[in-house]
Design an enzyme around this catalytic site. Sequence first.
Site, PDB file in Angstrom:
ATOM      1  CB  SER A 239       2.862 -49.713   2.957  1.00 37.66           C
ATOM      2  OG  SER A 239       2.364 -48.940   4.037  1.00 37.66           O
ATOM      3  CG  ASP A 240      -0.760 -45.144  -0.575  1.00 41.35           C
ATOM      4  OD1 ASP A 240      -0.711 -44.209   0.253  1.00 41.35           O
ATOM      5  OD2 ASP A 240      -1.165 -44.994  -1.735  1.00 41.35           O
ATOM      6  CB  ALA A 241      -1.838 -43.790   4.242  1.00 42.21           C
TER       7      ALA A 241
END
Length: 979
Positions: A239-241
């Site tokens: 996932s992105d942050a």
Amino acid sequence: MTAQTPPFRDSQLPFAKRIDDLLSRLTLDERVAMLHQFGPAVQRLGIAAFRTGQEALHGVAWMGPATVFPQAVGLGATWNEELVRRIGEAVSTEVRAMRSRDDRVGLNIWAPTVNLLRHPLWGRNEEGYSEDPKLTSAIATAYTRGLRGDHPAYWRTAPVLKHWLAHNNETDRATASSSVRPRVLHEYDLRAFRETVEAGAVAGVMPAYNLVNGRPNHVSPYLAEQLRAWTDQDLLVCSDAGAPSNLVDSEHYFDTHEEATAAALLAGVDSFTDHGTDNAQIVARVQEALRQGLLAETDIDAAVRRQLSVRFRLGEFDPLLDPYADTKDFDTPAHRALAREAAEQAIVLLKNDGGLLPLIQEGIPGGEGTTTGEGTPTGEGIPGGVGPRIAVVGLLADECKLDWYSGTLIHRSTPLEGLYDRFGADRVDFAEGVDRVRLKTSDGSYLSVPRADDAGEEVRGAGGALDPALLAGRTDLPPLTSDDVGTELALIDWGGGVLTFRAPDGRYLSVAEDGFVRASADQPGGWVVQETFRLEPRGSQEGGHGNGHLLQHVGTGRYVSVTADGVKVADENPAVLELELTARGEDAVAHAAASADVVLVVAGNDPHINGRETEDRTTLALPAHQQRLLDAARAANPRTALILTSSYPYAIDTTSLPAVLWTAHGGQAAGTALASVLAGDVSPAGRLPQTWYASDAELPGLLDYDVIGGRQTYLYFEGTPLFPFGHGLSYASFAYADLAARVDEESARVTFTVTNTGDTAADEVAQLYGRPVSPSVPRPRRELLAHRRVHLPAGTTTELAFELPLSALEFWDVAHGTRRLEPGGYELLAGASAEDIRLSATIDPAGTPPAPRPVLERGLRSADFDEQRGAEIVDRTKLSGDAVTPAGPDPAGPDSAELVYRACDFGPAARSVTVEVAGEGTLELALDDGPAIAHLDIAPTTGPYAYTSVTSPFAASGVHDLRIELRGPLRLAHVGFSG
């Protein structure tokens, strides 16, 4: 192996069996903990902690000093896969070397970015390779192969592609939805990912923050339906942050974090990047989702298995067999040479009327040198020839800028330094062109910067020299004060009202956490830039103007105030300041330009300001201050060349400029490389990886992702670009000849020759495009099929051969939900850019003839339209499927949209129509250009996903175009017909 050694430690077993064994030994709690980005160690099994994510877009980032290569868009401009593969090897080698001394350095690389550069105002334009999916996938594949290494079993690093999917806006990036019709999805946005994944050197992908067709990318069904169908290899999805929390907190797509986490995991997310290094929140959410029955242990195992697959491939469990375990190569002479080679190859010569460039040649003032057949200048004085007297001016002339994903420079070279080294400091004059100002307060005092040595010896590096890198963000330096004299500051206007101020010793004014303003930064930077300010006319908040200005700090939104403790930013008592202009930048530029043989204006952007992650640009125009400097130089000396050093294209007036050159920020060797090209030591051969438009008026809306309907990128754009895709000039000239094409059942073999007809050795980038002669649906005006960068000594000829799969000519047939090669002629176009075609030939491969839509048998998925007006694709359900809704108020009426489906076969007789729809409103159906023959009123349903079926009489037979008019806030999912 002993009897006590567990099978997962047995290097003789296949990875799959070893992963099975290790999974069986891990407790459920241990497996759940591995789902976070920072997975803890399992000490009882001797398993180390593991983190996903190491930024390395164009060199190792965020981990201190490393070799810095050109920005990604610059690597795209090289059109050179072999070079980019070597850069990937160098970067991953430095990752391994840094890892050997710092275990915080990760081996799971979050790079490259393969988002297509559809829109040049996208703030992250610098991170992508090209607007074209073929070129993007070619460069990305090369980089990932370099990152992966060539060992059959073990990987040097494990690259993850960013950002899945259809992501080209920073404006509202966590909540905006990209409406992507099936043809655009399959022919454009998915393609760059697919071709790179299918090449076999990719460890996984990272979903983007945005939504696609109303559904967040982190719960996208395409992860399973598309991504994981392209390969048998386990792919890790990181996932992105903060994106897992966004599913609830900003997108409001789910009611609880447990639902959101479970949905993301089920969709295919394997590693959750959230809450920094603290995994407690994600672990708690997964455990609660398990307790609620939203997840099963097998779901956890699937994700952990994919993580372990990457860790085994990285050699973690076979340290003695890992061929990369003892890598030490770091900042080697070879890496430095490669950084220079990349910077040279990324330079694009856009215009060179009258042959102003190269600077060392016969017939220009001071150009006593001559060139050999290999393009190497020779002459008296400076080795390699004596050039003209040069004025180098502009805000970027003595800068070597970094971006958010750069490493820390070990070496640096600015354009000015490169020109000094190449031509000699006595032949180069410099004028930065900044305005000089003093800031006067309402009591008559001036803002003053304390002397650098007032900060104490602790801010000094080796030898006692001031080390600016140690200064940014410090709170123990004295803040600005006010006195009767003040300090003359350099005022740099970056456009859009964004300013930076620099003290005489080179330090930028910056705001630290305590709110005080200090001269404490070597460059603007950081996630939140603390070095940018705006001037507001006094009283502008109340609509007035008044005298003087308020100085707003952009990072905090607060205003500069003068207090007894020093200058700070505060919510109250802002200082009223007057700018006293002590020197104009244009005057310095004009003075330097007037006495020079050639003027080089170096303009462009700071990658941390006005266009970067979290911030889109608002215009293609060159900032007004820089335009004034260019105008001043041009007025003083017509022999003026513009050198654009930028992360993205500009719209500029080139009419009276004899030469224009562009390069992305070129990393540590930028200045040296630029000087080599300007001198003629290297002939420029970079090519534009995206269209340069002539004005903002030619751009689509930032959120218009329909490249077909919006006629976007070189594929569909019908206007005249400022500079076309693939454009770039050379100091040599090239002739193309002898195009031949032969077609068999699955491929076409294309050959042609390229001859260097100039008198200097140079690279040419030969480009091969294709287009159907008589397409039945809108197709690209021309589409890149292949390219090759070749080096040719003067007077030599080479034959280029390309083997093209006929699948490259296919399009996505929405009528049947599959790719199809249309029969008929296809033009093959060879040349030097998308608009500089030198040769053409026509082939006629066998294809599949079009067939009408079998609407009686299958009905219509609403998103499979051929044309639309005012429509937006949204999610049919939270799990899967698409629906169509009016995008908003339309000239034809409030909340209306029209969908067109071509060549629908209603058989001998269709007698009724049934629509699956949610919301409320009306639908009208018409055939061809006729009047409505069916009208359906949709009573309100209980929610956007509460679909109902509504049936109406409908009389049609044979093949017709179908038009459907939608009015009101409804979602149309499917249309069915019965006889």
